[in-house]
Design a protein around this motif. Sequence first.
Motif, short mmCIF file in Angstrom:
data_model
loop_
_atom_site.label_atom_id
_atom_site.label_comp_id
_atom_site.label_asym_id
_atom_site.label_seq_id
_atom_site.Cartn_x
_atom_site.Cartn_y
_atom_site.Cartn_z
N MET A 1 33.50 -22.51 16.26
CA MET A 1 34.39 -22.31 15.13
C MET A 1 33.74 -21.27 14.21
SD MET A 1 36.36 -25.09 12.87
CE MET A 1 35.17 -25.85 11.86
N THR A 2 34.52 -20.27 13.79
CA THR A 2 33.99 -19.23 12.92
C THR A 2 34.32 -19.55 11.47
OG1 THR A 2 36.01 -17.94 13.09
CG2 THR A 2 34.29 -17.48 14.71
N LYS A 3 33.43 -19.11 10.59
CA LYS A 3 33.64 -19.33 9.16
C LYS A 3 34.49 -18.21 8.58
CE LYS A 3 29.95 -22.04 7.34
NZ LYS A 3 28.90 -22.07 6.34
N ALA A 4 35.38 -18.58 7.66
CA ALA A 4 36.19 -17.58 6.95
C ALA A 4 35.33 -16.96 5.86
CB ALA A 4 37.42 -18.24 6.34
N PRO A 5 35.58 -15.70 5.53
CA PRO A 5 34.83 -15.09 4.43
C PRO A 5 35.10 -15.83 3.12
CG PRO A 5 36.52 -13.58 5.28
CD PRO A 5 36.54 -14.81 6.13
N SER A 6 34.16 -15.74 2.21
CA SER A 6 34.29 -16.42 0.93
C SER A 6 35.56 -15.96 0.21
CB SER A 6 33.06 -16.12 0.07
OG SER A 6 33.16 -16.78 -1.16
N HIS A 7 36.39 -16.92 -0.21
CA HIS A 7 37.64 -16.59 -0.87
C HIS A 7 38.13 -17.79 -1.67
CE1 HIS A 7 39.00 -18.77 2.68
NE2 HIS A 7 40.11 -19.04 2.02
N LYS A 8 39.17 -17.58 -2.46
CA LYS A 8 39.85 -18.64 -3.20
C LYS A 8 41.34 -18.51 -2.90
CE LYS A 8 39.03 -18.03 -7.56
NZ LYS A 8 38.71 -18.03 -8.98
N HIS A 9 42.11 -19.42 -3.51
CA HIS A 9 43.56 -19.37 -3.35
C HIS A 9 44.21 -19.27 -4.72
CE1 HIS A 9 43.61 -20.35 0.96
NE2 HIS A 9 42.49 -20.99 0.67
N CYS A 10 45.31 -18.54 -4.79
CA CYS A 10 46.09 -18.40 -6.02
C CYS A 10 46.51 -19.80 -6.46
CB CYS A 10 47.31 -17.53 -5.77
SG CYS A 10 48.44 -17.39 -7.17
N ILE A 11 46.34 -20.11 -7.75
CA ILE A 11 46.65 -21.46 -8.23
C ILE A 11 48.15 -21.71 -8.35
CG2 ILE A 11 44.45 -21.72 -9.39
CD1 ILE A 11 45.80 -21.17 -12.03
N VAL A 12 48.96 -20.67 -8.19
CA VAL A 12 50.41 -20.83 -8.26
C VAL A 12 51.03 -20.92 -6.87
CG1 VAL A 12 52.57 -19.80 -9.07
CG2 VAL A 12 50.53 -19.68 -10.49
N CYS A 13 50.76 -19.92 -6.04
CA CYS A 13 51.44 -19.86 -4.74
C CYS A 13 50.55 -20.20 -3.55
CB CYS A 13 52.06 -18.49 -4.54
SG CYS A 13 50.85 -17.17 -4.35
N GLY A 14 49.24 -20.19 -3.74
CA GLY A 14 48.33 -20.57 -2.67
C GLY A 14 47.89 -19.44 -1.76
N LYS A 15 48.28 -18.20 -2.04
CA LYS A 15 47.85 -17.09 -1.21
C LYS A 15 46.34 -16.88 -1.35
CE LYS A 15 52.10 -14.39 -1.48
NZ LYS A 15 52.69 -13.13 -1.97
N THR A 16 45.72 -16.34 -0.32
CA THR A 16 44.30 -16.06 -0.34
C THR A 16 44.00 -14.89 -1.26
OG1 THR A 16 44.13 -16.82 1.95
CG2 THR A 16 42.32 -15.49 1.11
N ILE A 17 42.99 -15.06 -2.14
CA ILE A 17 42.60 -14.00 -3.07
C ILE A 17 41.08 -13.89 -3.10
CG2 ILE A 17 44.64 -14.16 -4.55
CD1 ILE A 17 43.05 -15.97 -6.42
N ASP A 18 40.56 -12.86 -3.75
CA ASP A 18 39.11 -12.69 -3.88
C ASP A 18 38.53 -13.78 -4.79
OD1 ASP A 18 39.09 -10.42 -2.30
OD2 ASP A 18 39.42 -9.07 -4.01
N ASP A 19 37.24 -13.99 -4.69
CA ASP A 19 36.57 -15.00 -5.50
C ASP A 19 36.68 -14.73 -7.00
OD1 ASP A 19 35.74 -16.66 -3.49
OD2 ASP A 19 33.84 -15.63 -3.18
N ALA A 20 36.73 -13.48 -7.39
CA ALA A 20 36.72 -13.12 -8.81
C ALA A 20 38.10 -13.26 -9.46
CB ALA A 20 36.21 -11.70 -8.98
N GLU A 21 39.14 -13.44 -8.67
CA GLU A 21 40.49 -13.49 -9.21
C GLU A 21 40.98 -14.93 -9.32
OE1 GLU A 21 42.90 -11.10 -6.67
OE2 GLU A 21 41.80 -9.27 -7.10
N THR A 22 42.04 -15.12 -10.13
CA THR A 22 42.65 -16.44 -10.27
C THR A 22 44.07 -16.43 -9.73
OG1 THR A 22 41.34 -16.78 -12.28
CG2 THR A 22 43.16 -18.27 -11.92
#
Length: 65
Positions: A1-22
């Motif tokens: 199993m491969t690891k996904a790059p470090s990321h977060k999800h948009c708190i409204v729609c759940g799309k993948t975003i950079d760590d520095a964004e909300t």
Amino acid sequence: MTKAPSHKHCIVCGKTIDDAETFCDEVCESKYRSAQRRQTLFFLVFIGLLILMLIVPVILKAPQG
């Protein structure tokens, strides 16, 4: 199993975003701010009604005269 790059999800729609964004874009940020304002307004109205429910009966029971 491969690891996904470090990321977060948009708190409204759940799309993948950079760590520095909300949010993923301005639309989601606007939706979030609007929901926050609405929630604050409802809270203030609730507190106002609660205060009225506690104070009005005291005023109506006050002895007249």
